[in-house]
Design a protein around this motif. Sequence first.
Motif, PDB file in Angstrom:
ATOM      1  N   SER A  42     -52.617 -28.684  38.068  1.00  0.00           N
ATOM      2  CA  SER A  42     -51.370 -28.338  38.747  1.00  0.00           C
ATOM      3  C   SER A  42     -51.537 -26.961  39.376  1.00  0.00           C
ATOM      4  O   SER A  42     -52.451 -26.213  39.017  1.00  0.00           O
ATOM      5  CB  SER A  42     -50.216 -28.329  37.747  1.00  0.00           C
ATOM      6  OG  SER A  42     -50.385 -27.267  36.832  1.00  0.00           O
ATOM      7  N   PRO A  43     -50.677 -26.584  40.307  1.00  0.00           N
ATOM      8  CA  PRO A  43     -50.765 -25.240  40.883  1.00  0.00           C
ATOM      9  C   PRO A  43     -50.666 -24.131  39.821  1.00  0.00           C
ATOM     10  O   PRO A  43     -51.315 -23.098  39.942  1.00  0.00           O
ATOM     11  CB  PRO A  43     -49.586 -25.182  41.846  1.00  0.00           C
ATOM     12  CG  PRO A  43     -49.368 -26.603  42.242  1.00  0.00           C
ATOM     13  CD  PRO A  43     -49.692 -27.409  41.013  1.00  0.00           C
ATOM     14  N   GLU A  44     -49.895 -24.362  38.767  1.00  0.00           N
ATOM     15  CA  GLU A  44     -49.789 -23.383  37.690  1.00  0.00           C
ATOM     16  C   GLU A  44     -51.098 -23.256  36.925  1.00  0.00           C
ATOM     17  O   GLU A  44     -51.508 -22.153  36.554  1.00  0.00           O
ATOM     18  CB  GLU A  44     -48.656 -23.770  36.720  1.00  0.00           C
ATOM     19  CG  GLU A  44     -47.279 -23.707  37.315  1.00  0.00           C
ATOM     20  CD  GLU A  44     -46.925 -24.968  38.113  1.00  0.00           C
ATOM     21  OE1 GLU A  44     -47.549 -26.027  37.905  1.00  0.00           O
ATOM     22  OE2 GLU A  44     -46.035 -24.881  38.963  1.00  0.00           O
ATOM     23  N   THR A  45     -51.774 -24.380  36.692  1.00  0.00           N
ATOM     24  CA  THR A  45     -53.060 -24.359  35.998  1.00  0.00           C
ATOM     25  C   THR A  45     -54.106 -23.619  36.818  1.00  0.00           C
ATOM     26  O   THR A  45     -54.880 -22.826  36.281  1.00  0.00           O
ATOM     27  CB  THR A  45     -53.547 -25.800  35.721  1.00  0.00           C
ATOM     28  OG1 THR A  45     -52.524 -26.517  35.034  1.00  0.00           O
ATOM     29  CG2 THR A  45     -54.808 -25.797  34.882  1.00  0.00           C
ATOM     30  N   VAL A  46     -54.127 -23.856  38.114  1.00  0.00           N
ATOM     31  CA  VAL A  46     -55.071 -23.162  38.986  1.00  0.00           C
ATOM     32  C   VAL A  46     -54.790 -21.664  38.982  1.00  0.00           C
ATOM     33  O   VAL A  46     -55.713 -20.850  38.922  1.00  0.00           O
ATOM     34  CB  VAL A  46     -55.019 -23.738  40.420  1.00  0.00           C
ATOM     35  CG1 VAL A  46     -55.901 -22.926  41.354  1.00  0.00           C
ATOM     36  CG2 VAL A  46     -55.454 -25.192  40.435  1.00  0.00           C
ATOM     37  N   THR A  55     -54.405 -22.889  49.346  1.00  0.00           N
ATOM     38  CA  THR A  55     -54.656 -22.427  50.704  1.00  0.00           C
ATOM     39  C   THR A  55     -53.765 -23.188  51.672  1.00  0.00           C
ATOM     40  O   THR A  55     -53.099 -22.611  52.514  1.00  0.00           O
ATOM     41  CB  THR A  55     -56.135 -22.618  51.079  1.00  0.00           C
ATOM     42  OG1 THR A  55     -56.942 -21.988  50.091  1.00  0.00           O
ATOM     43  CG2 THR A  55     -56.448 -22.024  52.420  1.00  0.00           C
ATOM     44  N   TYR A  56     -53.761 -24.521  51.560  1.00  0.00           N
ATOM     45  CA  TYR A  56     -52.842 -25.352  52.338  1.00  0.00           C
ATOM     46  C   TYR A  56     -52.747 -26.729  51.708  1.00  0.00           C
ATOM     47  O   TYR A  56     -53.561 -27.113  50.872  1.00  0.00           O
ATOM     48  CB  TYR A  56     -53.253 -25.445  53.814  1.00  0.00           C
ATOM     49  CG  TYR A  56     -54.615 -26.019  54.080  1.00  0.00           C
ATOM     50  CD1 TYR A  56     -54.792 -27.373  54.354  1.00  0.00           C
ATOM     51  CD2 TYR A  56     -55.741 -25.205  54.093  1.00  0.00           C
ATOM     52  CE1 TYR A  56     -56.041 -27.893  54.606  1.00  0.00           C
ATOM     53  CE2 TYR A  56     -56.996 -25.722  54.352  1.00  0.00           C
ATOM     54  CZ  TYR A  56     -57.141 -27.071  54.606  1.00  0.00           C
ATOM     55  OH  TYR A  56     -58.381 -27.580  54.851  1.00  0.00           O
ATOM     56  N   ASN A  57     -51.707 -27.462  52.099  1.00  0.00           N
ATOM     57  CA  ASN A  57     -51.437 -28.799  51.568  1.00  0.00           C
ATOM     58  C   ASN A  57     -51.342 -29.796  52.714  1.00  0.00           C
ATOM     59  O   ASN A  57     -50.908 -29.459  53.810  1.00  0.00           O
ATOM     60  CB  ASN A  57     -50.115 -28.842  50.807  1.00  0.00           C
ATOM     61  CG  ASN A  57     -50.106 -27.957  49.597  1.00  0.00           C
ATOM     62  OD1 ASN A  57     -51.136 -27.686  49.013  1.00  0.00           O
ATOM     63  ND2 ASN A  57     -48.935 -27.495  49.225  1.00  0.00           N
ATOM     64  N   ILE A  58     -51.728 -31.024  52.419  1.00  0.00           N
ATOM     65  CA  ILE A  58     -51.493 -32.148  53.329  1.00  0.00           C
ATOM     66  C   ILE A  58     -50.698 -33.167  52.517  1.00  0.00           C
ATOM     67  O   ILE A  58     -51.208 -33.702  51.538  1.00  0.00           O
ATOM     68  CB  ILE A  58     -52.800 -32.778  53.830  1.00  0.00           C
ATOM     69  CG1 ILE A  58     -53.633 -31.751  54.592  1.00  0.00           C
ATOM     70  CG2 ILE A  58     -52.509 -33.984  54.704  1.00  0.00           C
ATOM     71  CD1 ILE A  58     -54.994 -32.246  55.021  1.00  0.00           C
ATOM     72  N   TYR A  59     -49.451 -33.387  52.908  1.00  0.00           N
ATOM     73  CA  TYR A  59     -48.599 -34.311  52.167  1.00  0.00           C
ATOM     74  C   TYR A  59     -48.673 -35.701  52.775  1.00  0.00           C
ATOM     75  O   TYR A  59     -48.685 -35.862  53.990  1.00  0.00           O
ATOM     76  CB  TYR A  59     -47.149 -33.820  52.165  1.00  0.00           C
ATOM     77  CG  TYR A  59     -46.982 -32.519  51.449  1.00  0.00           C
ATOM     78  CD1 TYR A  59     -47.051 -32.472  50.066  1.00  0.00           C
ATOM     79  CD2 TYR A  59     -46.785 -31.335  52.139  1.00  0.00           C
ATOM     80  CE1 TYR A  59     -46.911 -31.279  49.382  1.00  0.00           C
ATOM     81  CE2 TYR A  59     -46.633 -30.131  51.469  1.00  0.00           C
ATOM     82  CZ  TYR A  59     -46.705 -30.113  50.088  1.00  0.00           C
ATOM     83  OH  TYR A  59     -46.580 -28.931  49.417  1.00  0.00           O
ATOM     84  N   ASN A  65     -54.080 -41.786  50.965  1.00  0.00           N
ATOM     85  CA  ASN A  65     -52.875 -42.302  50.331  1.00  0.00           C
ATOM     86  C   ASN A  65     -52.393 -41.385  49.209  1.00  0.00           C
ATOM     87  O   ASN A  65     -52.263 -41.791  48.066  1.00  0.00           O
ATOM     88  CB  ASN A  65     -53.102 -43.726  49.805  1.00  0.00           C
ATOM     89  CG  ASN A  65     -51.793 -44.404  49.475  1.00  0.00           C
ATOM     90  OD1 ASN A  65     -50.743 -44.007  49.953  1.00  0.00           O
ATOM     91  ND2 ASN A  65     -51.854 -45.419  48.648  1.00  0.00           N
ATOM     92  N   GLY A  66     -52.146 -40.141  49.549  1.00  0.00           N
ATOM     93  CA  GLY A  66     -51.637 -39.201  48.561  1.00  0.00           C
ATOM     94  C   GLY A  66     -51.539 -37.804  49.116  1.00  0.00           C
ATOM     95  O   GLY A  66     -51.747 -37.560  50.296  1.00  0.00           O
ATOM     96  N   ASP A  67     -51.199 -36.863  48.241  1.00  0.00           N
ATOM     97  CA  ASP A  67     -51.068 -35.456  48.604  1.00  0.00           C
ATOM     98  C   ASP A  67     -52.365 -34.722  48.275  1.00  0.00           C
ATOM     99  O   ASP A  67     -52.879 -34.835  47.169  1.00  0.00           O
ATOM    100  CB  ASP A  67     -49.920 -34.810  47.829  1.00  0.00           C
ATOM    101  CG  ASP A  67     -48.585 -35.469  48.124  1.00  0.00           C
ATOM    102  OD1 ASP A  67     -48.446 -36.039  49.218  1.00  0.00           O
ATOM    103  OD2 ASP A  67     -47.703 -35.415  47.261  1.00  0.00           O
ATOM    104  N   ILE A  68     -52.880 -33.959  49.234  1.00  0.00           N
ATOM    105  CA  ILE A  68     -54.105 -33.192  49.033  1.00  0.00           C
ATOM    106  C   ILE A  68     -53.757 -31.715  49.082  1.00  0.00           C
ATOM    107  O   ILE A  68     -53.094 -31.245  50.004  1.00  0.00           O
ATOM    108  CB  ILE A  68     -55.159 -33.522  50.108  1.00  0.00           C
ATOM    109  CG1 ILE A  68     -55.513 -35.003  50.069  1.00  0.00           C
ATOM    110  CG2 ILE A  68     -56.410 -32.685  49.897  1.00  0.00           C
ATOM    111  CD1 ILE A  68     -56.474 -35.429  51.147  1.00  0.00           C
ATOM    112  N   THR A  69     -54.211 -30.973  48.072  1.00  0.00           N
ATOM    113  CA  THR A  69     -54.008 -29.539  48.002  1.00  0.00           C
ATOM    114  C   THR A  69     -55.371 -28.867  47.986  1.00  0.00           C
ATOM    115  O   THR A  69     -56.231 -29.240  47.198  1.00  0.00           O
ATOM    116  CB  THR A  69     -53.238 -29.154  46.730  1.00  0.00           C
ATOM    117  OG1 THR A  69     -52.042 -29.928  46.657  1.00  0.00           O
ATOM    118  CG2 THR A  69     -52.880 -27.682  46.724  1.00  0.00           C
ATOM    119  N   TYR A  70     -55.565 -27.891  48.863  1.00  0.00           N
ATOM    120  CA  TYR A  70     -56.837 -27.187  48.973  1.00  0.00           C
ATOM    121  C   TYR A  70     -56.727 -25.794  48.362  1.00  0.00           C
ATOM    122  O   TYR A  70     -55.747 -25.089  48.584  1.00  0.00           O
ATOM    123  CB  TYR A  70     -57.249 -27.069  50.443  1.00  0.00           C
ATOM    124  CG  TYR A  70     -57.609 -28.399  51.057  1.00  0.00           C
ATOM    125  CD1 TYR A  70     -58.914 -28.875  51.009  1.00  0.00           C
ATOM    126  CD2 TYR A  70     -56.652 -29.165  51.680  1.00  0.00           C
ATOM    127  CE1 TYR A  70     -59.243 -30.092  51.567  1.00  0.00           C
ATOM    128  CE2 TYR A  70     -56.965 -30.396  52.241  1.00  0.00           C
ATOM    129  CZ  TYR A  70     -58.268 -30.846  52.183  1.00  0.00           C
ATOM    130  OH  TYR A  70     -58.588 -32.051  52.723  1.00  0.00           O
TER     131      TYR A  70
END
Length: 99
Positions: A42-46, A55-59, A65-70
């Motif tokens: 999760s963002p909290e774990t990172v 850095t950025y997200n692709i929703y 077929n999902g949300d990608i967080t970089y």
Amino acid sequence: MKRSFLIFAVLCFAAHAACAQEVTVRMTDDASKSITLGERMSPETVWKRFGIYATYNIYDDTCFNGDITYYETEDLEFSCLNSKVHQFSLTSDRYRVII
């Protein structure tokens, strides 16, 4: 017929065993800074582990077929697909890949 089924079963078992290997990236100086492919992050774990924000997200990416967080540091880049680590890239020798 029995022989071909046995060969098929052995091949399936071998493929399953090969996919079960864990790939981990760990910092050479600080073992607490590590990630494993497939690990839920999760963002909290990172933030707690690496001290960085996304850095950025692709929703709703239609290709995956999902949300990608970089996430990106000066030595390591990784991304999470639906909060699971699915790829990483090393840019220095401060991290080691462990298989």
